[in-house]
Design a protein around this motif. Structure first.
Motif, PDB file in Angstrom:
ATOM      1  N   VAL A 137      32.170 -14.278  -7.281  1.00 51.92           N
ATOM      2  CA  VAL A 137      32.210 -15.173  -8.445  1.00 51.92           C
ATOM      3  C   VAL A 137      30.860 -15.183  -9.150  1.00 51.92           C
ATOM      4  O   VAL A 137      30.789 -15.156 -10.382  1.00 51.92           O
ATOM      5  N   ILE A 140      30.426 -12.272 -11.305  1.00 52.24           N
ATOM      6  CA  ILE A 140      31.104 -12.381 -12.599  1.00 52.24           C
ATOM      7  C   ILE A 140      30.334 -13.311 -13.521  1.00 52.24           C
ATOM      8  O   ILE A 140      30.181 -13.048 -14.708  1.00 52.24           O
ATOM      9  N   LEU A 141      29.822 -14.412 -12.962  1.00 52.15           N
ATOM     10  CA  LEU A 141      29.248 -15.452 -13.819  1.00 52.15           C
ATOM     11  C   LEU A 141      27.861 -15.104 -14.358  1.00 52.15           C
ATOM     12  O   LEU A 141      27.533 -15.475 -15.477  1.00 52.15           O
ATOM     13  N   PHE A 144      27.446 -13.652 -17.850  1.00 53.67           N
ATOM     14  CA  PHE A 144      27.811 -14.603 -18.903  1.00 53.67           C
ATOM     15  C   PHE A 144      26.708 -15.639 -19.101  1.00 53.67           C
ATOM     16  O   PHE A 144      26.384 -16.005 -20.233  1.00 53.67           O
TER      17      PHE A 144
ATOM     18  N   PHE B  76      35.574 -20.800 -17.426  1.00 52.02           N
ATOM     19  CA  PHE B  76      34.405 -20.834 -16.544  1.00 52.02           C
ATOM     20  C   PHE B  76      34.487 -21.965 -15.536  1.00 52.02           C
ATOM     21  O   PHE B  76      34.038 -21.817 -14.399  1.00 52.02           O
ATOM     22  N   LEU B  79      36.564 -20.792 -12.792  1.00 55.18           N
ATOM     23  CA  LEU B  79      35.865 -19.877 -11.897  1.00 55.18           C
ATOM     24  C   LEU B  79      34.900 -20.627 -10.993  1.00 55.18           C
ATOM     25  O   LEU B  79      34.851 -20.401  -9.787  1.00 55.18           O
ATOM     26  N   THR B  83      34.753 -22.438  -6.577  1.00 59.74           N
ATOM     27  CA  THR B  83      33.726 -21.756  -5.788  1.00 59.74           C
ATOM     28  C   THR B  83      32.694 -22.746  -5.282  1.00 59.74           C
ATOM     29  O   THR B  83      32.261 -22.682  -4.122  1.00 59.74           O
TER      30      THR B  83
END
Lengths: 273, 107
Positions: A137, A140-141, A144, B76, B79, B83
């Motif tokens: 994760v 991916i983040l 961005f 977001f 996501l 997590t």
């Protein structure tokens, strides 16, 4: 020495407190700042600077000196963190993990160095198995977050944002990398030397843009004389602010990473969190 | 259109309220994370859906772009929120925090 430092700190604090006694009350409508200054900013800022965001106009143009030394203060914070915490001594005990079998080696002799590669991997003392969910994760983040940070820096003169905020967001993406993987991954990707250089380069960009104004025939930090250098002379002040904001962003990013790395690893840059 | 907006917002408020009550009422750390992590995502989805539809009242290219940006927030949050919950629980287990049981004397 310590007593002397304590006395100096106390004296400085007392002086500062004494100085604040002269200030007008907070929010006093009769204070000089409210009577003269605010009105001029609000009425004149757009026509004088061509920047739609008033806050940035005040921060980077009217009070450019203030912001410049703020950047220098941020740089000094990183420098102080480095000077106080950095520990160049080699660690005596090391832990390695044999990747195929999972056996952990505890090497007490600091001269024996096992090559880290396919067979052996570094291991932190309080090692936590890397979590696949968090890792992927964060993978991916992070891009961005970094794009968003660049957006915040670039839009500083049009919308809320600017170098400090963008730099902190970018720095947080680096810290996220260190948390989700481990500190070694971050230190391997961005060398300590590079971070130090970037922190200095950020301050230099700010001071450089300010200093170029002088040979061009203006005052220090007077962006308007830079008009021949840029492609859009009408918005020269906005572009000058963008330039210094980029400098601020670079400096803040690097300093954030320096502070984080030094604090979590107790200055050894090896393991931590 | 307005009815749809109100419906979505009410659903969002309902889930947020449920999450808030859950955080207050649940007996221990792990079970409190459950409403915090779960209901937030659905609540945000409903809320943003309502706001995005409301934003499209006067349809234009800019409004559509803004609505899509709102859904980026949802993306977001979807996501990162689970997590974060996952890693918090993980850290709690590693630190040795016992989970709650109904028997007395265990916290």
């Amino acid at each position: 020495m310590r007593v002397l430092a304590f006395i100096i700190v106390c004296l400085t604090g007392a002086l500062l407190l004494y100085g604040t006694g002269e200030f007008p009350d907070w929010g006093d409508p009769q204070s000089p700042a409210s009577v003269h200054l605010s009105n001029v900013y609000i009425e004149k800022a757009l026509e004088q600077t061509q920047v739609p965001n008033l806050v940035t106009a005040v921060l980077a143009d009217y009070r450019g000196f203030d912001t410049m030394f703020e950047t220098a203060v941020v740089f000094c914070a990183g420098l102080a963190c480095f000077l106080l915490l950095r520990d160049f001594r080699e660690k005596k005990e090391r832990y390695y993990r044999h990747t195929p079998t999972g056996v952990i080696l505890h090497v007490k002799d600091s001269k024996k160095i096992i090559k880290v590669g396919k067979e052996f991997a570094h291991m932190d003392k309080n090692w936590v198995p890397s979590d696949l969910i968090i890792k992927s994760v964060c993978r991916i983040l992070i891009p961005f977050i970094q794009i968003y940070a660049l957006y915040v820096v670039a839009h500083g003169d049009f919308s809320p944002g600017g170098g400090f905020q963008g730099g902190v967001i970018f720095g947080s993406s680096l810290i996220l990398l260190a948390i989700s993987y481990d500190l070694k991954t971050l230190v391997r990707r961005i060398k300590e030397k590079v971070l130090g250089i970037w922190a200095a380069v950020g301050v230099l960009i700010y001071v450089g843009i300010a200093a170029i104004c002088m040979p061009m025939g203006g005052n220090f930090l007077d962006y308007s004389v830079l008009a021949p250098l840029v492609w859009d002379p009408h918005h020269v002040r906005a572009l000058g602010m963008l330039g210094v904001e980029i400098g601020v962003g670079i400096a803040v990013t690097a300093v954030m990473a320096i502070i984080y790395i030094n604090i979590v690893s107790e200055g050894r840059h090896e393991e931590g969190l | 259109m307005n009815i749809l907006v109100i419906l979505f917002l009410v659903i969002g408020v309902f889930f947020f309220l449920g999450g808030a009550i859950g955080i207050m009422r649940m007996p221990d750390f792990y079970s409190r994370l459950h409403p915090a992590g779960k209901l937030d995502t659905l609540g945000i989805l409903a809320m943003v859906m309502g706001l995005a539809i409301y934003n499209l009242h006067h349809f234009s290219y800019e409004a559509l772009l803004l609505s899509l940006k709102m859904f980026l927030i949802v993306f977001f949050v979807f996501l990162s929120s689970p997590t974060a919950t996952h890693s918090i629980v993980d850290a709690g287990m590693r630190a040795g925090l016992r989970h709650w049981t109904k028997k007395k004397g265990k916290g």
